[in-house]
Design a protein around this motif. Sequence first.
Motif, PDB file in Angstrom:
ATOM      1  N   TYR A   1      41.601  44.789  46.665  1.00  0.00           N
ATOM      2  CA  TYR A   1      41.967  43.439  47.116  1.00  0.00           C
ATOM      3  C   TYR A   1      42.173  43.454  48.632  1.00  0.00           C
ATOM      4  CZ  TYR A   1      42.740  41.575  42.422  1.00  0.00           C
ATOM      5  OH  TYR A   1      42.556  41.118  41.150  1.00  0.00           O
TER       6      TYR A   1
ATOM      7  N   MET B   1      51.686  41.635  41.108  1.00  0.00           N
ATOM      8  CA  MET B   1      50.593  41.918  40.176  1.00  0.00           C
ATOM      9  C   MET B   1      50.691  43.353  39.654  1.00  0.00           C
ATOM     10  SD  MET B   1      46.665  41.098  40.403  1.00  0.00           S
ATOM     11  CE  MET B   1      45.413  42.097  39.665  1.00  0.00           C
TER      12      MET B   1
ATOM     13  N   THR C   1      53.087  43.468  36.826  1.00  0.00           N
ATOM     14  CA  THR C   1      52.513  42.910  35.594  1.00  0.00           C
ATOM     15  C   THR C   1      51.505  43.876  34.981  1.00  0.00           C
ATOM     16  OG1 THR C   1      52.768  40.775  36.661  1.00  0.00           O
ATOM     17  CG2 THR C   1      51.499  40.814  34.644  1.00  0.00           C
TER      18      THR C   1
ATOM     19  N   SER D   1      37.593  45.368  36.028  1.00  0.00           N
ATOM     20  CA  SER D   1      38.084  44.005  36.210  1.00  0.00           C
ATOM     21  C   SER D   1      38.836  43.890  37.547  1.00  0.00           C
ATOM     22  CB  SER D   1      38.987  43.627  35.046  1.00  0.00           C
ATOM     23  OG  SER D   1      39.540  42.368  35.248  1.00  0.00           O
TER      24      SER D   1
ATOM     25  N   HIS E   1      37.545  41.548  40.623  1.00  0.00           N
ATOM     26  CA  HIS E   1      38.422  40.485  41.129  1.00  0.00           C
ATOM     27  C   HIS E   1      38.871  40.779  42.558  1.00  0.00           C
ATOM     28  CE1 HIS E   1      38.648  39.054  36.965  1.00  0.00           C
ATOM     29  NE2 HIS E   1      38.988  37.909  37.505  1.00  0.00           N
TER      30      HIS E   1
ATOM     31  N   ARG F   1      38.515  29.550  44.229  1.00  0.00           N
ATOM     32  CA  ARG F   1      38.964  30.286  43.034  1.00  0.00           C
ATOM     33  C   ARG F   1      38.651  29.530  41.747  1.00  0.00           C
ATOM     34  NH1 ARG F   1      38.978  33.479  46.251  1.00  0.00           N
ATOM     35  NH2 ARG F   1      40.655  34.522  47.331  1.00  0.00           N
TER      36      ARG F   1
ATOM     37  N   GLY G   1      54.719  36.262  35.451  1.00  0.00           N
ATOM     38  CA  GLY G   1      53.342  36.559  35.051  1.00  0.00           C
ATOM     39  C   GLY G   1      53.217  37.234  33.702  1.00  0.00           C
ATOM     40  N   TYR G   2      53.995  38.333  33.496  1.00  0.00           N
ATOM     41  CA  TYR G   2      53.837  39.088  32.257  1.00  0.00           C
ATOM     42  C   TYR G   2      54.287  38.258  31.057  1.00  0.00           C
ATOM     43  CZ  TYR G   2      54.041  42.831  28.871  1.00  0.00           C
ATOM     44  OH  TYR G   2      53.834  43.594  27.775  1.00  0.00           O
TER      45      TYR G   2
ATOM     46  N   LEU H   1      51.556  35.983  30.023  1.00  0.00           N
ATOM     47  CA  LEU H   1      50.524  36.765  29.316  1.00  0.00           C
ATOM     48  C   LEU H   1      50.866  36.898  27.824  1.00  0.00           C
ATOM     49  CD1 LEU H   1      48.229  38.012  31.012  1.00  0.00           C
ATOM     50  CD2 LEU H   1      49.366  40.203  30.816  1.00  0.00           C
TER      51      LEU H   1
ATOM     52  N   ARG I   1      43.430  38.605  30.820  1.00  0.00           N
ATOM     53  CA  ARG I   1      43.596  39.835  31.587  1.00  0.00           C
ATOM     54  C   ARG I   1      44.550  39.547  32.739  1.00  0.00           C
ATOM     55  NH1 ARG I   1      40.372  43.867  30.531  1.00  0.00           N
ATOM     56  NH2 ARG I   1      38.483  43.408  29.378  1.00  0.00           N
ATOM     57  N   VAL I   2      45.205  40.605  33.236  1.00  0.00           N
ATOM     58  CA  VAL I   2      46.135  40.412  34.359  1.00  0.00           C
ATOM     59  C   VAL I   2      45.376  39.855  35.573  1.00  0.00           C
ATOM     60  CG1 VAL I   2      47.755  41.552  35.878  1.00  0.00           C
ATOM     61  CG2 VAL I   2      47.571  42.284  33.515  1.00  0.00           C
ATOM     62  N   THR I   3      44.167  40.388  35.806  1.00  0.00           N
ATOM     63  CA  THR I   3      43.367  39.938  36.962  1.00  0.00           C
ATOM     64  C   THR I   3      43.028  38.455  36.837  1.00  0.00           C
ATOM     65  OG1 THR I   3      41.516  40.805  35.718  1.00  0.00           O
ATOM     66  CG2 THR I   3      42.318  42.135  37.533  1.00  0.00           C
ATOM     67  N   THR I   4      42.583  38.047  35.640  1.00  0.00           N
ATOM     68  CA  THR I   4      42.223  36.643  35.415  1.00  0.00           C
ATOM     69  C   THR I   4      43.452  35.760  35.561  1.00  0.00           C
ATOM     70  OG1 THR I   4      40.924  37.621  33.645  1.00  0.00           O
ATOM     71  CG2 THR I   4      40.742  35.270  33.924  1.00  0.00           C
ATOM     72  N   LEU I   5      44.595  36.271  35.038  1.00  0.00           N
ATOM     73  CA  LEU I   5      45.834  35.489  35.103  1.00  0.00           C
ATOM     74  C   LEU I   5      46.189  35.162  36.554  1.00  0.00           C
ATOM     75  CD1 LEU I   5      48.546  34.490  33.735  1.00  0.00           C
ATOM     76  CD2 LEU I   5      49.455  36.691  34.419  1.00  0.00           C
ATOM     77  N   TYR I   6      46.151  36.196  37.435  1.00  0.00           N
ATOM     78  CA  TYR I   6      46.561  35.937  38.816  1.00  0.00           C
ATOM     79  C   TYR I   6      45.540  35.106  39.583  1.00  0.00           C
ATOM     80  CZ  TYR I   6      50.921  38.244  38.382  1.00  0.00           C
ATOM     81  OH  TYR I   6      52.204  38.525  37.997  1.00  0.00           O
ATOM     82  N   ALA I   7      44.242  35.274  39.254  1.00  0.00           N
ATOM     83  CA  ALA I   7      43.231  34.414  39.878  1.00  0.00           C
ATOM     84  C   ALA I   7      43.468  32.965  39.456  1.00  0.00           C
ATOM     85  CB  ALA I   7      41.833  34.865  39.481  1.00  0.00           C
TER      86      ALA I   7
ATOM     87  N   GLU J   1      46.658  31.537  41.091  1.00  0.00           N
ATOM     88  CA  GLU J   1      46.417  31.221  42.502  1.00  0.00           C
ATOM     89  C   GLU J   1      45.780  29.835  42.607  1.00  0.00           C
ATOM     90  OE1 GLU J   1      44.173  34.372  44.364  1.00  0.00           O
ATOM     91  OE2 GLU J   1      44.324  33.385  46.306  1.00  0.00           O
ATOM     92  N   ARG J   2      44.787  29.570  41.709  1.00  0.00           N
ATOM     93  CA  ARG J   2      44.094  28.281  41.745  1.00  0.00           C
ATOM     94  C   ARG J   2      45.035  27.155  41.306  1.00  0.00           C
ATOM     95  NH1 ARG J   2      40.305  28.995  37.965  1.00  0.00           N
ATOM     96  NH2 ARG J   2      41.499  27.842  36.438  1.00  0.00           N
TER      97      ARG J   2
END
Lengths: 447, 115
Positions: free
Chosen positions: A15, A27, A30, A50, A54, A136, B23-24, B27, B41-47, B50-51
Amino acid sequence: MTLLEERMRALLRWYPRSWRDRHGEVMLATLLDDAEARGLDEPTRTDAWSIRVHGVAAHATATTAAILAALALAVLVTVVALAYVDPFAGPTVPIPPGSEAFGPISVVTLASTGLGLGVGLPLVAWSVLALVGARRAVAASALLLSAAAPVVVGVLLAAASIVTTLYPTVTVEGDGSSSASGLVPAWVLVPAILLVAACAVPLLGDALPAGVAPWLRWPLAFVLACVTGAATVGLAMTMLLPPVAVALLLVAFAGMRADRDDVRTDATWSPQLVGTLGGVALCVGVPTTIFSVVANLGMVPVDGSAMRLVTALATAGSIAIVVAGAHMVRSVVGAWAWAPAAALLVAILGACAAIVLGEARLAYAAVIVASAACAGAALAGTALLVLPRASWRLPAALATGIVAALLLSQAFAWLVPVTWIAGVPLVVAALVRARRDARASPEPAYG
Amino acid sequence: MAQRMTESTFWILASLAEGRRHGYAILRDVERMSEGAVALRVTTLYAALERIVREGLAAEDGEEVVDGRARRYYVLADAGIDALELEAAALETRAKAARGRLAARGTRTAREALA
């Protein structure tokens, strides 16, 4: 630190730093919670990919788009400058065996082709993708897949272009004279278009509004992807790529400015004024373009006075564009509004002189100066507003102004088509803005 | 009709509708709510978060460190409540339409079987 945390921290380096400063620790926590709940000692292969995908996609911001557009501009300006170098003054490569080329092939020609297609095109495309990704709203994997296509296509086109320059197709005319052409053959262009289209389908399918019916979504994405492919490959072959890069830089600057919290966004422009001026440019530009095409084809005899009229009309259309542009720019750059205003004065004076003296070159010069100053002021002004460090601002403003002036003096060599090509986005922008304003403040209902 | 929202946005907003969450917790909550059908997924969650924050549907609502781990809380904004209401109403309309037709079909097939 456990092995899991170590591995996760290493993966998070994919990132960008600014993102990690803001979201990294949260993050990571988490990720660790999730991995521990699943009883993992280290991240799975899928999780790792992933994070990588990302992470790379998180680099897509307005700032990245601006940097990529600036790099693309630098490359494309070099290509434009190389066009002025006498191709036979520099070093040449010997004619390869089996080639029907007439004379020695210049290294400058080969280098500018390679740079423009192999480097300039991917940079411009990446800048577009960075702007798309900055919202995004599209999946990271689709964004990365789309980023691969322009690189492959750029290198492919550059290679094909160099090969066809080394091995030109020689055609013998009926009168015995022969000519050599170095055009990229269709069997390279068509796969290039399809490759871009194939990579763009997932991105476009994802980017379409969620309201589009499911049965229409993928066919529509496919059609749009084919158009994108044709536009990408078509643009790569023309000198329109530098103006596209300038436009991208402006959009990216505007995006960077919008991302900043400390900038007030109450600046505004009137859609009525811009729409009217854009309409004037269209009304003037379309007939004069048709007239020029007809005259160039030799269908009608053209005398000096007719050409003077066309020039005067085209100048009037350009002035309308400059006024509209200056008005819109004023809302963004504030104090820099004097530069477009001064440019406008130059344009009007030049146009008047041209009409009185019957001198077309004066009109061209006036419009070139005006447009260059306008664009330069817009770029410089926005650069001043968005750059974080004060010491960068003045050099950036100067550099962008000079680049804009250079490029626009190229683009405005085709004065007449530009009149209506610039008129269309002005009218569209005005309509979109007017519609948004109408939605924001509905008319009171009478009766 | 307002623009439909994506699956992940819907579930995240639905999870936040109950109250502020980190966040968790989102999830886990999404997994539970959807009965395991949606595993973010954690990555999808934060993306997605953010949006969602950028679009003003939710807002960040403080951070705290629990057991040495940073937790950032998110809370639904007014725009998010409206968007979720709209989406729920749209889904209800669709579900009702489908149920109605399926019921009509059920009675027809039953009648045909009797005849």
